[in-house]
Design an enzyme around this catalytic site. Structure first.
Site, mmCIF file in Angstrom:
data_model
loop_
_atom_site.group_PDB
_atom_site.id
_atom_site.type_symbol
_atom_site.label_atom_id
_atom_site.label_comp_id
_atom_site.label_asym_id
_atom_site.label_seq_id
_atom_site.Cartn_x
_atom_site.Cartn_y
_atom_site.Cartn_z
ATOM 1 N N LYS A 175 0.879 -1.297 0.088
ATOM 2 C CA LYS A 175 -0.089 0.021 -0.062
ATOM 3 C C LYS A 175 0.914 1.328 -0.079
ATOM 4 C CE LYS A 175 -2.798 -2.936 -0.269
ATOM 5 N NZ LYS A 175 -2.709 -4.254 -0.353
ATOM 6 N N GLY A 231 -0.726 -14.207 -13.399
ATOM 7 C CA GLY A 231 -1.860 -14.144 -12.254
ATOM 8 C C GLY A 231 -2.488 -12.885 -12.240
ATOM 9 N N GLY A 273 -4.723 -12.029 -9.956
ATOM 10 C CA GLY A 273 -5.473 -11.808 -8.907
ATOM 11 C C GLY A 273 -5.162 -10.600 -8.200
ATOM 12 N N ILE A 297 -2.690 -9.706 -5.916
ATOM 13 C CA ILE A 297 -1.339 -9.029 -5.962
ATOM 14 C C ILE A 297 -0.813 -8.817 -7.473
ATOM 15 C CG2 ILE A 297 1.168 -9.850 -5.615
ATOM 16 C CD1 ILE A 297 0.202 -11.510 -3.334
ATOM 17 N N HIS A 309 -23.491 15.463 2.670
ATOM 18 C CA HIS A 309 -23.231 15.900 1.429
ATOM 19 C C HIS A 309 -22.369 16.929 1.568
ATOM 20 C CE1 HIS A 309 -24.484 17.246 -2.640
ATOM 21 N NE2 HIS A 309 -24.355 18.503 -2.161
HETATM 22 P P1 FAD Z 1 1.811 -14.070 8.291
HETATM 23 O O1 FAD Z 1 1.452 -12.752 7.957
HETATM 24 O O2 FAD Z 1 2.324 -15.045 7.023
HETATM 25 O O3 FAD Z 1 2.655 -14.410 9.323
HETATM 26 C C1 FAD Z 1 3.033 -15.910 9.794
HETATM 27 C C2 FAD Z 1 4.220 -15.453 10.611
HETATM 28 O O4 FAD Z 1 4.475 -16.591 11.314
HETATM 29 C C3 FAD Z 1 5.498 -15.127 10.022
HETATM 30 O O5 FAD Z 1 6.085 -13.946 10.548
HETATM 31 C C4 FAD Z 1 6.615 -16.472 9.778
HETATM 32 O O6 FAD Z 1 7.867 -16.094 9.826
HETATM 33 C C5 FAD Z 1 6.209 -16.905 11.382
HETATM 34 N N1 FAD Z 1 6.403 -18.639 11.178
HETATM 35 C C6 FAD Z 1 5.862 -19.485 10.423
HETATM 36 N N2 FAD Z 1 6.390 -20.557 10.812
HETATM 37 C C7 FAD Z 1 6.986 -20.221 11.893
HETATM 38 C C8 FAD Z 1 7.685 -21.142 13.085
HETATM 39 N N3 FAD Z 1 7.545 -22.674 12.822
HETATM 40 N N4 FAD Z 1 8.135 -20.606 14.137
HETATM 41 C C9 FAD Z 1 8.027 -19.108 14.304
HETATM 42 N N5 FAD Z 1 7.510 -18.543 13.413
HETATM 43 C C10 FAD Z 1 6.922 -19.062 12.376
HETATM 44 N N6 FAD Z 1 -4.129 -8.732 3.404
HETATM 45 C C11 FAD Z 1 -5.280 -7.912 3.551
HETATM 46 O O7 FAD Z 1 -6.045 -8.168 4.431
HETATM 47 N N7 FAD Z 1 -4.868 -6.804 3.137
HETATM 48 C C12 FAD Z 1 -3.808 -6.335 2.025
HETATM 49 O O8 FAD Z 1 -3.901 -5.187 1.479
HETATM 50 C C13 FAD Z 1 -3.047 -7.332 1.905
HETATM 51 N N8 FAD Z 1 -2.144 -7.128 1.044
HETATM 52 C C14 FAD Z 1 -1.097 -8.085 0.935
HETATM 53 C C15 FAD Z 1 -0.178 -7.724 -0.298
HETATM 54 C C16 FAD Z 1 1.017 -8.593 -0.631
HETATM 55 C C17 FAD Z 1 1.749 -8.542 -1.349
HETATM 56 C C18 FAD Z 1 0.776 -10.088 -0.004
HETATM 57 C C19 FAD Z 1 1.807 -11.173 -0.030
HETATM 58 C C20 FAD Z 1 -0.212 -10.199 0.923
HETATM 59 C C21 FAD Z 1 -1.223 -9.222 1.431
HETATM 60 N N9 FAD Z 1 -2.465 -9.463 2.085
HETATM 61 C C22 FAD Z 1 -3.263 -8.732 2.286
HETATM 62 C C23 FAD Z 1 -2.347 -10.877 2.950
HETATM 63 C C24 FAD Z 1 -1.904 -10.663 4.257
HETATM 64 O O9 FAD Z 1 -0.468 -10.437 4.294
HETATM 65 C C25 FAD Z 1 -2.151 -12.121 4.973
HETATM 66 O O10 FAD Z 1 -3.295 -12.564 4.871
HETATM 67 C C26 FAD Z 1 -1.665 -12.179 6.443
HETATM 68 O O11 FAD Z 1 -0.292 -11.725 6.478
HETATM 69 C C27 FAD Z 1 -1.879 -13.152 7.317
HETATM 70 O O12 FAD Z 1 -1.689 -13.415 8.593
HETATM 71 P P2 FAD Z 1 -1.098 -14.619 9.451
HETATM 72 O O13 FAD Z 1 -0.718 -13.826 10.798
HETATM 73 O O14 FAD Z 1 -1.864 -15.678 9.180
HETATM 74 O O15 FAD Z 1 0.130 -14.940 8.702
HETATM 75 P P1 NAD Z 2 -4.982 -14.855 -5.971
HETATM 76 O O1 NAD Z 2 -5.738 -16.144 -5.637
HETATM 77 O O2 NAD Z 2 -5.729 -13.499 -5.703
HETATM 78 O O3 NAD Z 2 -4.841 -14.654 -7.588
HETATM 79 C C1 NAD Z 2 -3.857 -15.641 -8.245
HETATM 80 C C2 NAD Z 2 -4.446 -15.743 -9.738
HETATM 81 O O4 NAD Z 2 -3.518 -16.423 -10.487
HETATM 82 C C3 NAD Z 2 -5.787 -16.090 -10.101
HETATM 83 O O5 NAD Z 2 -6.395 -15.484 -10.858
HETATM 84 C C4 NAD Z 2 -5.522 -17.522 -10.786
HETATM 85 O O6 NAD Z 2 -6.374 -17.950 -11.918
HETATM 86 C C5 NAD Z 2 -4.038 -17.152 -11.443
HETATM 87 N N1 NAD Z 2 -3.392 -18.355 -11.656
HETATM 88 C C6 NAD Z 2 -2.982 -19.440 -10.971
HETATM 89 N N2 NAD Z 2 -2.275 -20.099 -11.521
HETATM 90 C C7 NAD Z 2 -1.911 -19.732 -12.793
HETATM 91 C C8 NAD Z 2 -0.826 -20.010 -13.963
HETATM 92 N N3 NAD Z 2 -0.353 -21.228 -13.775
HETATM 93 N N4 NAD Z 2 -1.189 -19.255 -14.918
HETATM 94 C C9 NAD Z 2 -1.667 -17.899 -15.061
HETATM 95 N N5 NAD Z 2 -2.507 -17.628 -14.148
HETATM 96 C C10 NAD Z 2 -2.559 -18.345 -13.138
HETATM 97 O O7 NAD Z 2 -3.634 -14.858 -5.471
HETATM 98 P P2 NAD Z 2 -2.431 -13.779 -5.333
HETATM 99 O O8 NAD Z 2 -2.733 -12.610 -6.091
HETATM 100 O O9 NAD Z 2 -1.249 -14.530 -5.596
HETATM 101 O O10 NAD Z 2 -2.713 -13.408 -3.759
HETATM 102 C C11 NAD Z 2 -2.551 -14.281 -2.642
HETATM 103 C C12 NAD Z 2 -3.237 -14.012 -1.664
HETATM 104 O O11 NAD Z 2 -2.917 -12.735 -1.066
HETATM 105 C C13 NAD Z 2 -4.720 -13.793 -1.855
HETATM 106 O O12 NAD Z 2 -5.432 -14.895 -1.450
HETATM 107 C C14 NAD Z 2 -5.142 -12.504 -1.264
HETATM 108 O O13 NAD Z 2 -6.264 -12.852 -0.321
HETATM 109 C C15 NAD Z 2 -4.127 -12.168 -0.511
HETATM 110 N N6 NAD Z 2 -3.957 -10.818 -0.778
HETATM 111 C C16 NAD Z 2 -4.709 -9.916 -0.469
HETATM 112 C C17 NAD Z 2 -4.709 -8.538 -0.755
HETATM 113 C C18 NAD Z 2 -5.646 -7.313 -0.240
HETATM 114 O O14 NAD Z 2 -6.462 -7.710 0.702
HETATM 115 N N7 NAD Z 2 -5.892 -6.193 -0.959
HETATM 116 C C19 NAD Z 2 -3.564 -8.186 -1.391
HETATM 117 C C20 NAD Z 2 -2.708 -9.074 -1.832
HETATM 118 C C21 NAD Z 2 -2.760 -10.453 -1.531
#
Ligand code: FAD
Ligand code: NAD
Length: 477
Positions: free
Chosen positions: A58, A188, A190, A192, A451
């Site tokens: 973000k 993808g 999706g 991301i 408004h």
């Molecule tokens: P994580 O955030 O993955 O945290 C898990 C933690 O556990 C990690 O720090 C890891 O190091 C630690 N861990 C793992 N195994 C062990 C172990 N055995 N011992 C000790 N530590 C361990 N979601 C949104 O809602 N809004 C968004 O805008 C959004 N944007 C995103 C953008 C990107 C690029 C990505 C990749 C994801 C985004 N997400 C977003 C998804 C969001 O980041 C995840 O849904 C969220 O972080 C999940 O939280 P979690 O605590 O389950 O896991």
């Molecule tokens: P996603 O599931 O949102 O999208 C993946 C996309 O890749 C899908 O449209 C799928 O059809 C496509 N795909 C899969 N295999 C493929 C292939 N071999 N070739 C071409 N296309 C293919 O997954 P993501 O964008 O990687 O995000 C991962 C997770 O992180 C999501 O579940 C999302 O909830 C979370 N996330 C959330 C936010 C947010 O809340 N704004 C932002 C980033 C990530």
């Protein structure tokens, strides 16, 4: 002798750190184990979300949007600028500072709430014991009356495009490019793919997104998805649907990607390729043999609707369990589980979790899509209202999109709200609150909205459910 805690959380992402803080606030002795360290061995809290997910993405979306506005929109407001340029290093430094503020903030919250933070890799040895191996390889154990697994998820890799340093990257790599790639490929379309594709497209990359499915944003309401597709195409995101990637060939600093679509085999060359085809639950080395925490067929830790695993005092929350992979979903599960452990009644409403895609404009929704209601045979009414007819959207120079509300045909209860438009991520909270309070569309229609605001589109969409929108000629009589 090892330390004993009421609750030991494994993983300090938004699911785990929130669970640990809540448990401590409820008077439980709580610890949180996190393995993530920086190059100097300093522990990094906050998980994917704070370090390489929600927050840094973000920050870059915001910077790139400011850049695009300065370049393309200021003139509409009568503002003239000299040549606008982008300093990628400064943009990344700003992002890193925000990340650092928030991750150190979690450390402060742990301290302030009395959560013991333990650095290292946690491994469940028994239902009451967790082994910790720190980054130096030293072993210790902690005793736990209850364990919460919050180990999150990692990106999925696909065989045709193995990661290749600096050329083929995952989302983490795409948050740290040192310069703007000229030709950027994204696999993808999706969440991301669209968010990070938008960042680099705004900064000047020619972005091609290869998406395997024929349908764009299959899980979104398809009217919204169609509007969004049109808008993104105008923004020069070249989204190719039905494109199945079959291979890649890294040649020096570029990569040739091979894919098939309905016209046959194709090739395209990029300077950088981002692979973002979903994420998978992370449970590597987490559960010692003999500990009966079951995984489901897709590798998620199996839990019931209150996040209990197959062992009564072990819970799991966040991305490592079923449901949408969203930070706020994980945090709410963490709070629910901490409350259950503290002996309170707690249950989560999975029907009202909002989804947001932070493109421009943003896409946000809560509840059912029109396609889902049709498939479930639910009789519904729909009302929608375009931002093109909203004064505040005109003032903001941002009239793309609409608000759409779906309500039960008989009871009028709101079943879903969908927004494509400026600040959709904020507007959707109105739908979430309405649904959480089991509101009818009429309840929203009878509410007074300020408004001029973008929220007026929500009001008008609620009025439109009964064909009573004020600022639109009603089509049905
Ligand atoms: P994580 O955030 O993955 O945290 C898990 C933690 O556990 C990690 O720090 C890891 O190091 C630690 N861990 C793992 N195994 C062990 C172990 N055995 N011992 C000790 N530590 C361990 N979601 C949104 O809602 N809004 C968004 O805008 C959004 N944007 C995103 C953008 C990107 C690029 C990505 C990749 C994801 C985004 N997400 C977003 C998804 C969001 O980041 C995840 O849904 C969220 O972080 C999940 O939280 P979690 O605590 O389950 O896991
Ligand atoms: P996603 O599931 O949102 O999208 C993946 C996309 O890749 C899908 O449209 C799928 O059809 C496509 N795909 C899969 N295999 C493929 C292939 N071999 N070739 C071409 N296309 C293919 O997954 P993501 O964008 O990687 O995000 C991962 C997770 O992180 C999501 O579940 C999302 O909830 C979370 N996330 C959330 C936010 C947010 O809340 N704004 C932002 C980033 C990530």
């Amino acid at each position: 002798m090892s330390d004993q805690f009421d609750v030991v959380v494994i993983g300090a992402g938004p699911a785990g750190y929130v669970a640990a803080i809540k448990a401590a606030q409820l008077g439980l002795k709580a610890a949180c184990i996190e393995k993530w360290v920086d190059t100097s061995g300093k522990q990094k809290l906050g998980g994917t979300c704070l370090n390489v997910g929600c927050i840094p993405s973000k920050a870059l979306l915001e910077s790139s949007e400011q850049f695009a506005k300065a370049k393309h929109e200021f003139a509409d407001h009568g503002i003239s600028t000299t040549e606008v340029s982008m300093d990628v290093a400064a943009m990344m430094a700003r992002k890193n500072k925000i990340v650092n503020n928030l991750t150190t903030g979690v450390a402060g919250l742990f301290k302030g709430n009395g959560v013991t933070s333990i650095e290292g890799m946690g491994r469940i040895l028994s239902p009451t014991q967790v082994e910790v191996k720190n980054h130096k390889g030293e072993l210790s154990t902690v005793d736990a009356k209850n364990i919460i697994i919050a180990t999150g998820s990692v990106p999925i890799e696909i065989p045709p495009t193995p990661l290749a340093e600096g050329v083929i990257v995952d989302s983490e790599g795409a948050l740290a490019f040192e310069s703007v790639p000229k030709r950027l490929g994204v696999i993808g379309a999706g969440v991301i793919g669209l968010e990070l594709g938008s960042v680099w497209a705004r900064l000047g990359s020619e972005v091609v997104v290869l998406e395997a499915q024929d349908k764009f944003l299959a899980s979104a309401d398809q009217r919204i998805a169609k509007e969004a597709f049109k808008s993104f195409t105008k923004q020069k995101l070249d989204i190719r649907l039905g494109a199945r990637v079959t291979g890649s060939d890294v040649k020096g600093q570029e990569v040739v990607v091979k894919y098939q679509d309905k016209e046959g085999d194709k090739e395209i060359t990029f300077d950088k390729l981002i692979v973002c085809v979903g994420r998978r639950p992370y449970t590597k080395d987490l559960i010692a043999p003999g500990v009966d925490v079951k995984l489901d067929e897709r590798g998620f830790v199996y839990v019931d609707d209150q996040c209990r695993t197959t062992i009564p005092n072990i819970y799991a929350v966040g991305d490592v369990v079923r449901g949408p992979m969203l930070a706020h979903k994980g945090s709410e599960e963490g709070i629910m589980v901490a409350e259950l452990i503290a002996g309170k009644k707690a249950k989560m409403n999975y029907e009202t979790i909002p989804n947001v895609i932070y493109t421009h404009p943003e896409i946000a929704w809560v509840g059912k899509t029109e396609e889902e209601l049709k498939a479930e045979g639910v009789a519904y009414k729909a009302g929608s209202f375009p931002f093109a007819a909203v004064g505040r959207a005109m003032a903001a120079n941002d009239t793309t999109g609409l608000v759409k509300i779906l309500a039960d045909a008989e009871t009028d209860r709101i079943l879903g709200m969908h927004v494509f438009g400026l600040h959709a991520s904020e507007l959707i909270a109105q739908g979430v609150i309405a649904m959480e309070f089991a509101s009818s569309a009429e309840d929203l229609a009878l509410t007074c909205f300020a408004h001029p605001t973008l929220s007026e589109a929500v009001h008008e969409a609620a009025l439109a459910v009964e064909n009573h929108a004020i600022h639109m000629v009603n089509r049905k009589k």
